[in-house]
Motif scaffolding. Structure first.
Motif, PDB file in Angstrom:
ATOM      1  N   TRP A 147       0.838  -1.209   0.000  1.00  0.00           N
ATOM      2  CA  TRP A 147       0.000   0.000   0.000  1.00  0.00           C
ATOM      3  C   TRP A 147       0.869   1.254   0.000  1.00  0.00           C
ATOM      4  CZ3 TRP A 147      -0.503   4.199   3.233  1.00  0.00           C
ATOM      5  CH2 TRP A 147      -1.599   5.036   2.985  1.00  0.00           C
ATOM      6  N   ARG A 148       1.876   1.250   0.868  1.00  0.00           N
ATOM      7  CA  ARG A 148       2.765   2.416   0.934  1.00  0.00           C
ATOM      8  C   ARG A 148       3.488   2.658  -0.383  1.00  0.00           C
ATOM      9  NH1 ARG A 148       5.264   3.927   6.248  1.00  0.00           N
ATOM     10  NH2 ARG A 148       3.969   3.094   7.907  1.00  0.00           N
ATOM     11  N   ALA A 149       3.838   1.552  -1.053  1.00  0.00           N
ATOM     12  CA  ALA A 149       4.567   1.672  -2.322  1.00  0.00           C
ATOM     13  C   ALA A 149       3.626   1.893  -3.508  1.00  0.00           C
ATOM     14  CB  ALA A 149       5.410   0.420  -2.552  1.00  0.00           C
ATOM     15  N   ARG A 150       2.326   1.924  -3.231  1.00  0.00           N
ATOM     16  CA  ARG A 150       1.300   2.088  -4.276  1.00  0.00           C
ATOM     17  C   ARG A 150       1.425   1.014  -5.349  1.00  0.00           C
ATOM     18  NH1 ARG A 150      -0.180   8.274  -4.349  1.00  0.00           N
ATOM     19  NH2 ARG A 150       1.037   8.991  -2.568  1.00  0.00           N
ATOM     20  N   MET A 151       1.667  -0.186  -4.902  1.00  0.00           N
ATOM     21  CA  MET A 151       1.898  -1.282  -5.841  1.00  0.00           C
ATOM     22  C   MET A 151       0.900  -2.404  -5.552  1.00  0.00           C
ATOM     23  SD  MET A 151       5.359  -3.561  -6.288  1.00  0.00           S
ATOM     24  CE  MET A 151       6.377  -2.119  -6.641  1.00  0.00           C
ATOM     25  N   HIS A 152       0.300  -2.930  -6.597  1.00  0.00           N
ATOM     26  CA  HIS A 152      -0.622  -4.056  -6.428  1.00  0.00           C
ATOM     27  C   HIS A 152       0.165  -5.352  -6.252  1.00  0.00           C
ATOM     28  CE1 HIS A 152      -3.836  -6.937  -7.111  1.00  0.00           C
ATOM     29  NE2 HIS A 152      -4.692  -5.940  -6.972  1.00  0.00           N
ATOM     30  N   HIS A 203      -2.894   0.842   7.399  1.00  0.00           N
ATOM     31  CA  HIS A 203      -3.575   1.664   6.406  1.00  0.00           C
ATOM     32  C   HIS A 203      -4.527   0.856   5.539  1.00  0.00           C
ATOM     33  CE1 HIS A 203       0.224   3.873   7.294  1.00  0.00           C
ATOM     34  NE2 HIS A 203      -0.626   4.873   7.379  1.00  0.00           N
ATOM     35  N   ALA A 204      -4.173  -0.371   5.252  1.00  0.00           N
ATOM     36  CA  ALA A 204      -4.967  -1.184   4.332  1.00  0.00           C
ATOM     37  C   ALA A 204      -5.399  -2.504   4.964  1.00  0.00           C
ATOM     38  CB  ALA A 204      -4.159  -1.462   3.059  1.00  0.00           C
ATOM     39  N   TYR A 205      -4.466  -3.165   5.637  1.00  0.00           N
ATOM     40  CA  TYR A 205      -4.755  -4.510   6.128  1.00  0.00           C
ATOM     41  C   TYR A 205      -5.965  -4.518   7.067  1.00  0.00           C
ATOM     42  CZ  TYR A 205      -4.547  -9.047   8.160  1.00  0.00           C
ATOM     43  OH  TYR A 205      -4.905 -10.284   8.571  1.00  0.00           O
ATOM     44  N   GLY A 206      -6.891  -5.413   6.794  1.00  0.00           N
ATOM     45  CA  GLY A 206      -8.051  -5.594   7.668  1.00  0.00           C
ATOM     46  C   GLY A 206      -9.081  -4.487   7.573  1.00  0.00           C
ATOM     47  N   ARG A 207      -8.956  -3.629   6.566  1.00  0.00           N
ATOM     48  CA  ARG A 207      -9.811  -2.443   6.515  1.00  0.00           C
ATOM     49  C   ARG A 207     -10.743  -2.463   5.311  1.00  0.00           C
ATOM     50  NH1 ARG A 207      -8.954   0.530  10.562  1.00  0.00           N
ATOM     51  NH2 ARG A 207      -6.929   0.789  11.567  1.00  0.00           N
ATOM     52  N   GLU A 208     -11.256  -3.601   4.978  1.00  0.00           N
ATOM     53  CA  GLU A 208     -12.168  -3.703   3.839  1.00  0.00           C
ATOM     54  C   GLU A 208     -13.330  -2.720   3.987  1.00  0.00           C
ATOM     55  OE1 GLU A 208     -14.230  -7.427   3.471  1.00  0.00           O
ATOM     56  OE2 GLU A 208     -14.611  -7.118   1.343  1.00  0.00           O
ATOM     57  N   ASP A 210     -13.259   0.436   4.353  1.00  0.00           N
ATOM     58  CA  ASP A 210     -12.858   1.727   4.914  1.00  0.00           C
ATOM     59  C   ASP A 210     -12.221   2.580   3.818  1.00  0.00           C
ATOM     60  OD1 ASP A 210     -13.678   0.696   7.281  1.00  0.00           O
ATOM     61  OD2 ASP A 210     -11.707   0.622   8.238  1.00  0.00           O
ATOM     62  N   PRO A 211     -12.305   3.902   3.945  1.00  0.00           N
ATOM     63  CA  PRO A 211     -11.669   4.742   2.928  1.00  0.00           C
ATOM     64  C   PRO A 211     -10.144   4.643   3.005  1.00  0.00           C
ATOM     65  CG  PRO A 211     -12.562   6.080   4.716  1.00  0.00           C
ATOM     66  CD  PRO A 211     -13.061   4.686   4.941  1.00  0.00           C
ATOM     67  N   CYS A 212      -9.537   4.576   1.829  1.00  0.00           N
ATOM     68  CA  CYS A 212      -8.077   4.608   1.762  1.00  0.00           C
ATOM     69  C   CYS A 212      -7.594   5.902   2.412  1.00  0.00           C
ATOM     70  CB  CYS A 212      -7.635   4.553   0.303  1.00  0.00           C
ATOM     71  SG  CYS A 212      -5.894   4.946   0.040  1.00  0.00           S
ATOM     72  N   PRO A 213      -6.634   5.847   3.328  1.00  0.00           N
ATOM     73  CA  PRO A 213      -6.159   7.067   3.999  1.00  0.00           C
ATOM     74  C   PRO A 213      -5.556   8.087   3.041  1.00  0.00           C
ATOM     75  CG  PRO A 213      -5.431   5.106   5.176  1.00  0.00           C
ATOM     76  CD  PRO A 213      -6.015   4.634   3.875  1.00  0.00           C
ATOM     77  N   ARG A 214      -5.211   7.662   1.828  1.00  0.00           N
ATOM     78  CA  ARG A 214      -4.625   8.596   0.866  1.00  0.00           C
ATOM     79  C   ARG A 214      -5.664   9.204  -0.045  1.00  0.00           C
ATOM     80  NH1 ARG A 214       0.191   5.124  -0.302  1.00  0.00           N
ATOM     81  NH2 ARG A 214      -1.326   4.034  -1.562  1.00  0.00           N
ATOM     82  N   CYS A 215      -6.570   8.384  -0.572  1.00  0.00           N
ATOM     83  CA  CYS A 215      -7.460   8.880  -1.627  1.00  0.00           C
ATOM     84  C   CYS A 215      -8.944   8.696  -1.320  1.00  0.00           C
ATOM     85  CB  CYS A 215      -7.119   8.215  -2.964  1.00  0.00           C
ATOM     86  SG  CYS A 215      -7.681   6.503  -3.076  1.00  0.00           S
ATOM     87  N   ARG A 218      -6.074 -16.928   2.704  1.00  0.00           N
ATOM     88  CA  ARG A 218      -6.264 -15.806   3.614  1.00  0.00           C
ATOM     89  C   ARG A 218      -6.730 -14.616   2.794  1.00  0.00           C
ATOM     90  NH1 ARG A 218      -0.474 -17.472   5.191  1.00  0.00           N
ATOM     91  NH2 ARG A 218      -1.833 -19.245   5.417  1.00  0.00           N
ATOM     92  N   SER A 219      -6.233 -13.446   3.063  1.00  0.00           N
ATOM     93  CA  SER A 219      -6.759 -12.270   2.368  1.00  0.00           C
ATOM     94  C   SER A 219      -5.646 -11.313   1.973  1.00  0.00           C
ATOM     95  CB  SER A 219      -7.739 -11.510   3.280  1.00  0.00           C
ATOM     96  OG  SER A 219      -8.827 -12.328   3.641  1.00  0.00           O
ATOM     97  N   SER A 220      -5.931 -10.551   0.932  1.00  0.00           N
ATOM     98  CA  SER A 220      -5.108  -9.391   0.614  1.00  0.00           C
ATOM     99  C   SER A 220      -6.003  -8.159   0.643  1.00  0.00           C
ATOM    100  CB  SER A 220      -4.488  -9.525  -0.786  1.00  0.00           C
ATOM    101  OG  SER A 220      -3.458 -10.487  -0.788  1.00  0.00           O
ATOM    102  N   TYR A 221      -5.478  -7.098   1.170  1.00  0.00           N
ATOM    103  CA  TYR A 221      -6.207  -5.826   1.217  1.00  0.00           C
ATOM    104  C   TYR A 221      -5.416  -4.786   0.441  1.00  0.00           C
ATOM    105  CZ  TYR A 221      -8.679  -8.037   5.114  1.00  0.00           C
ATOM    106  OH  TYR A 221      -9.424  -8.886   5.886  1.00  0.00           O
ATOM    107  N   PHE A 222      -6.133  -3.994  -0.354  1.00  0.00           N
ATOM    108  CA  PHE A 222      -5.438  -2.990  -1.158  1.00  0.00           C
ATOM    109  C   PHE A 222      -6.403  -1.883  -1.557  1.00  0.00           C
ATOM    110  CE2 PHE A 222      -7.105  -3.858  -5.442  1.00  0.00           C
ATOM    111  CZ  PHE A 222      -7.768  -5.065  -5.202  1.00  0.00           C
ATOM    112  N   CYS A 223      -5.838  -0.762  -1.969  1.00  0.00           N
ATOM    113  CA  CYS A 223      -6.647   0.333  -2.504  1.00  0.00           C
ATOM    114  C   CYS A 223      -6.701   0.193  -4.023  1.00  0.00           C
ATOM    115  CB  CYS A 223      -6.034   1.689  -2.136  1.00  0.00           C
ATOM    116  SG  CYS A 223      -6.853   3.043  -3.027  1.00  0.00           S
TER     117      CYS A 223
END
Length: 302
Positions: free
Chosen positions: A191-196, A250-255, A257-262, A274-279
């Motif tokens: 998330w911090r690196a803005r990379m999927h 910022h992302a993990y476990g926050r399905e 929720d608004p992305c803190p950046r955008c 398991r799961s992956s969380y991303f913006c």
DNA sequence: ATGAATTCCTGTTGGC
DNA sequence: TGCCAACAGGAATTCA
């Protein structure tokens, strides 16, 4: 779930409170945590009993205690493991699995009797005796250094990652290439690196991977800052419920929720049971590669 | 050889 | 209120 910074805190606690003492008794209360000691629990206890601990070392999330016999006690905390130093009179913890009576330290006043205790609710972790001595135990020779290790070779990692067609998140979790990154930190660093996380390693430029490594370190540094775990106390404590998990993800476990950046809602997709969380906006999924048959693309995105 | 799926555990959570 | 399925995850093991 102890993350790498917490395991290092445990190592420092062992260094302060266990190194120099003898493990003068051993009691294995549950067989599972010593399952990797193939000769069995009795052999484990016999090899350790009476031996003095010379050091406390770490590789990734593995810990080992070289003994004066030339063997070493190899430990992994798994999901829920703790190594605690407790007064021998303290009541046993609910999930106490292995207890070691500690010899009194040298000096005029040895103080009260202490125990080193391996407590593990879910028993993904474990203990074994390795013949490796002070050197890296052969059982974990395949485990790479972690990004906080001064000898971690960034350039080598970047080169290896770019040779892999695997998704970059899998690469972050591949212990042969880099250790100490779990599912949570992988998602946070991406998330911090803005990379999927589904981007293949072969599609990434060196600068992107260097940036990703920097973000992995930033996540770990933030955890150390917020963890608040003190290692000058008597107790070698791992607290998976540390405040870090509530405040700094910022992302993990926050399905949803608004992305803190955008502000775009965070998405969750299945990943390795398991799961992956991303913006979806900051971390756009890779485009389908041309030439694949229709429907060949996977990954759970729409 | 490589990469991906499966497996081990138990406590918590959410749906009905 | 109770029951049960789903979920969580490090990393070894198994499978393709």
């Amino acid at each position: 779930m102890p993350e790498l910074p917490e395991v290092e805190v445990v190592r420092r606690g062992l260094d302060a409170h266990v190194v120099g003492r003898a493990l003068d008794s051993v009691e294995v209360l549950h067989p599972r945590p010593v399952r990797r000691h193939l000769a069995g629990a009795e052999d484990f206890a016999a090899l350790v009993s009476g031996r003095r601990v010379l050091a406390a070392r770490r590789r990734g999330k593995y810990l080992w205690l070289p003994l004066d016999s030339g063997d070493a006690v190899l430990a992994h905390l798994g999901m829920s493991g703790q190594l605690l130093v407790q007064p021998a009179t303290a009541p046993p913890e609910r999930h106490l699995r292995v207890r070691f009576g500690l010899g009194r330290p040298p000096g005029p006043d040895g103080g009260q009797r202490l125990e080193l205790r391996f407590v593990d609710q879910r028993m993904f972790g474990g203990l074994s005796v390795s013949p490796g001595g002070a050197d890296l135990p052969p059982e974990i020779a395949h485990i790479a250094r972690d990004p906080l290790d001064p000898l971690f070779d960034d350039t080598r990692f970047v080169a290896a990652a770019r040779q892999r067609a695997s998704e970059v998140k899998r690469i972050l979790l591949d212990q042969r290439l880099v250790s100490g990154i779990g599912n949570i930190y992988a998602d946070e660093a991406l998330w911090r690196a803005r990379m999927h996380g589904s981007r293949p390693g072969t599609a990434l430029r060196p600068a992107q991977l260097h940036r990703l490594l920097a973000e992995v370190r930033a996540v770990m540094a933030a955890a150390l800052e917020q963890g608040g775990t003190s290692f000058d106390s008597l107790y070698v404590n791992v607290n998976g419920q540390s405040g870090y998990f509530d405040r700094s993800l910022h992302a993990y476990g926050r399905e949803g929720d608004p992305c803190p950046r955008c502000g775009t809602p965070i998405r969750r997709i299945p990943f390795m049971n398991r799961s992956s969380y991303f913006c979806p906006r900051c971390q756009p999924p890779p485009r389908a590669r041309r030439g694949l048959p229709r429907g060949a693309r996977t990954g759970g995105r729409d």
